[in-house]
Design an enzyme around this catalytic site. Structure first.
Site, PDB file in Angstrom:
ATOM      1  N   HIS A  20      -1.384   5.037   9.558  1.00  0.00           N
ATOM      2  CA  HIS A  20      -0.043   5.614   9.691  1.00  0.00           C
ATOM      3  C   HIS A  20      -0.140   6.941  10.440  1.00  0.00           C
ATOM      4  O   HIS A  20       0.163   7.994   9.901  1.00  0.00           O
ATOM      5  CB  HIS A  20       0.585   5.810   8.315  1.00  0.00           C
ATOM      6  CG  HIS A  20       0.664   4.553   7.502  1.00  0.00           C
ATOM      7  ND1 HIS A  20      -0.428   3.999   6.868  1.00  0.00           N
ATOM      8  CD2 HIS A  20       1.706   3.732   7.229  1.00  0.00           C
ATOM      9  CE1 HIS A  20      -0.062   2.898   6.243  1.00  0.00           C
ATOM     10  NE2 HIS A  20       1.217   2.711   6.437  1.00  0.00           N
ATOM     11  N   HIS A  27      10.781  -3.508   3.176  1.00  0.00           N
ATOM     12  CA  HIS A  27      11.182  -2.102   3.060  1.00  0.00           C
ATOM     13  C   HIS A  27      11.560  -1.556   4.428  1.00  0.00           C
ATOM     14  O   HIS A  27      11.098  -2.035   5.458  1.00  0.00           O
ATOM     15  CB  HIS A  27      10.104  -1.228   2.398  1.00  0.00           C
ATOM     16  CG  HIS A  27       8.800  -1.058   3.128  1.00  0.00           C
ATOM     17  ND1 HIS A  27       7.976  -2.098   3.482  1.00  0.00           N
ATOM     18  CD2 HIS A  27       8.146   0.062   3.534  1.00  0.00           C
ATOM     19  CE1 HIS A  27       6.884  -1.632   4.065  1.00  0.00           C
ATOM     20  NE2 HIS A  27       6.964  -0.320   4.129  1.00  0.00           N
ATOM     21  N   HIS A  57       0.832  -1.219   0.000  1.00  0.00           N
ATOM     22  CA  HIS A  57       0.000   0.000   0.000  1.00  0.00           C
ATOM     23  C   HIS A  57       0.869   1.272   0.000  1.00  0.00           C
ATOM     24  O   HIS A  57       0.556   2.259   0.661  1.00  0.00           O
ATOM     25  CB  HIS A  57      -1.001  -0.025   1.161  1.00  0.00           C
ATOM     26  CG  HIS A  57      -0.394  -0.073   2.533  1.00  0.00           C
ATOM     27  ND1 HIS A  57      -0.960  -0.781   3.567  1.00  0.00           N
ATOM     28  CD2 HIS A  57       0.722   0.504   3.064  1.00  0.00           C
ATOM     29  CE1 HIS A  57      -0.230  -0.627   4.655  1.00  0.00           C
ATOM     30  NE2 HIS A  57       0.791   0.157   4.371  1.00  0.00           N
ATOM     31  N   GLU A  99       4.889  -5.042   8.423  1.00  0.00           N
ATOM     32  CA  GLU A  99       3.515  -4.915   7.905  1.00  0.00           C
ATOM     33  C   GLU A  99       2.993  -6.233   7.342  1.00  0.00           C
ATOM     34  O   GLU A  99       1.782  -6.443   7.245  1.00  0.00           O
ATOM     35  CB  GLU A  99       3.459  -3.835   6.811  1.00  0.00           C
ATOM     36  CG  GLU A  99       3.634  -2.422   7.344  1.00  0.00           C
ATOM     37  CD  GLU A  99       3.474  -1.370   6.249  1.00  0.00           C
ATOM     38  OE1 GLU A  99       3.300  -0.204   6.593  1.00  0.00           O
ATOM     39  OE2 GLU A  99       3.546  -1.719   5.043  1.00  0.00           O
TER      40      GLU A  99
HETATM   41 FE   LIG Z   1       2.297   1.154   5.517  1.00  0.00          FE
END
Ligand SMILES: [Fe+2]
Length: 306
Positions: A59, A193, A12, A240
């Site tokens: 977030h 990431h 996302h 995540e």
């Molecule tokens: Fe995220």
């Protein structure tokens, strides 16, 4: 009866949303990413789910550091796009499904999952980017969406096993909802990431591809993976990926992988996507082998002779 017909996982990445909003999808850098979702959009248009349950993380848009629910289920009638610092994204308001959401809350809480019930919430790129990737950019989202936000921002996030088990509780809830609904569940975020620190920019394609394989074939092993392994192999934000396990837990043990896409990078993130079909019946047993045929032929012969 409601039923979960498929599970979808998708990164996302916020920059994907920015590329859509700034009309950059045809630029070569972004075309590589968006072309990987063309088949998925066609599949979604043909499948026409009645409801999507979207597992994502906030977030610091709806929840600040003052309040961090581990699992927050959106039970409202609608969820406007959040202002993430440059105004809300120009995407439709997400319409919820309060009846099914309340049923999931009741069923899951009585099942031992103490979900936070959220009756007012804005949703950020964690939810809206996967909706764009799967539905394109329509004037209205084509079906109601139930958001379920998982804390993967503040330590400690839930374990992969807890997420997987939550998926199973969601499955039991959906299976017991009396209305006839086709439900698709999304697991979003990832893949590898890291956005800050000495390892910023880390991407581990080998790990990501093995994770995609595990989603199809061996999710129980993925569910046992400790947090430290996500951090080490997939970077700090790779955690995540535990959200994908909520989706996978809601599916049968055996699923059919309909589609997979992987590309690096998008912004500084590996993009991974998979569509898993649920409700795949086990293959019928193969006809008996030669020796058995011979045996039954011999039996027939013996019967004739008798
Ligand atoms: Fe995220």
């Amino acid at each position: 009866m409601a039923r979960i017909i498929a599970g979808i996982s998708s990164s996302h990445v916020p920059a994907i949303g920015a590329a859509i909003d700034n009309k950059q999808t045809e630029e070569p850098y972004w075309k590589r990413v968006f072309s990987g979702f063309e088949k998925s959009k066609r599949w979604m248009a043909e499948t026409k789910p009645d409801v999507v349950i979207a597992i994502y993380n906030d977030h610091a848009s709806a929840f600040s550091v003052e309040l961090i629910p581990t699992f927050a289920l959106g039970c409202a009638a609608e969820f406007p796009p959040a202002d993430e610092g440059w105004g809300p994204r120009p995407v439709p308001v997400v319409k919820g499904h309060p009846a099914l959401a309340s049923h999931i809350a009741t069923s899951a809480i009585l099942d031992g999952f103490d979900l936070t019930i959220v009756n007012k919430m804005e949703v950020d790129h964690g939810l809206t980017v996967p909706l764009n990737l799967m539905f394109g950019s329509p004037k209205e989202w084509p079906c109601p969406v139930i958001p379920l936000a998982v804390n993967v921002v503040q330590y400690p996030p839930p374990t992969g096993q807890r997420c997987f088990d939550l998926g199973k509780a969601i499955r039991r809830a959906v299976d017991s909802f009396p209305e006839d609904l086709k439900v698709v569940i999304f697991g979003t975020g990832g893949m590898s990431h890291q956005i800050s620190g000495p390892r910023a920019g880390l991407i581990n394609s080998k790990f990501d591809k093995a994770f995609l394989d595990g989603m199809t074939k061996n999710p129980k092993a993925l569910a046992r993976m400790p947090h430290i392994e996500y951090m080490r192999e997939a970077g700090a934000e790779g955690i995540e990926l535990v959200m994908w396990l909520v989706m996978r837990g809601a599916l049968d043990d055996k699923v059919k992988e309909l589609y997979r896409f992987y590309t690096v990078p998008a912004s500084n993130t590996a993009v991974g996507h998979i569509i898993l079909q649920n409700g795949v019946k086990s293959a019928p047993r193969k006809p008996a082998g030669k020796s058995v045929v011979k045996k039954s032929a011999a039996k027939k012969k013996a019967r004739k002779a008798a």
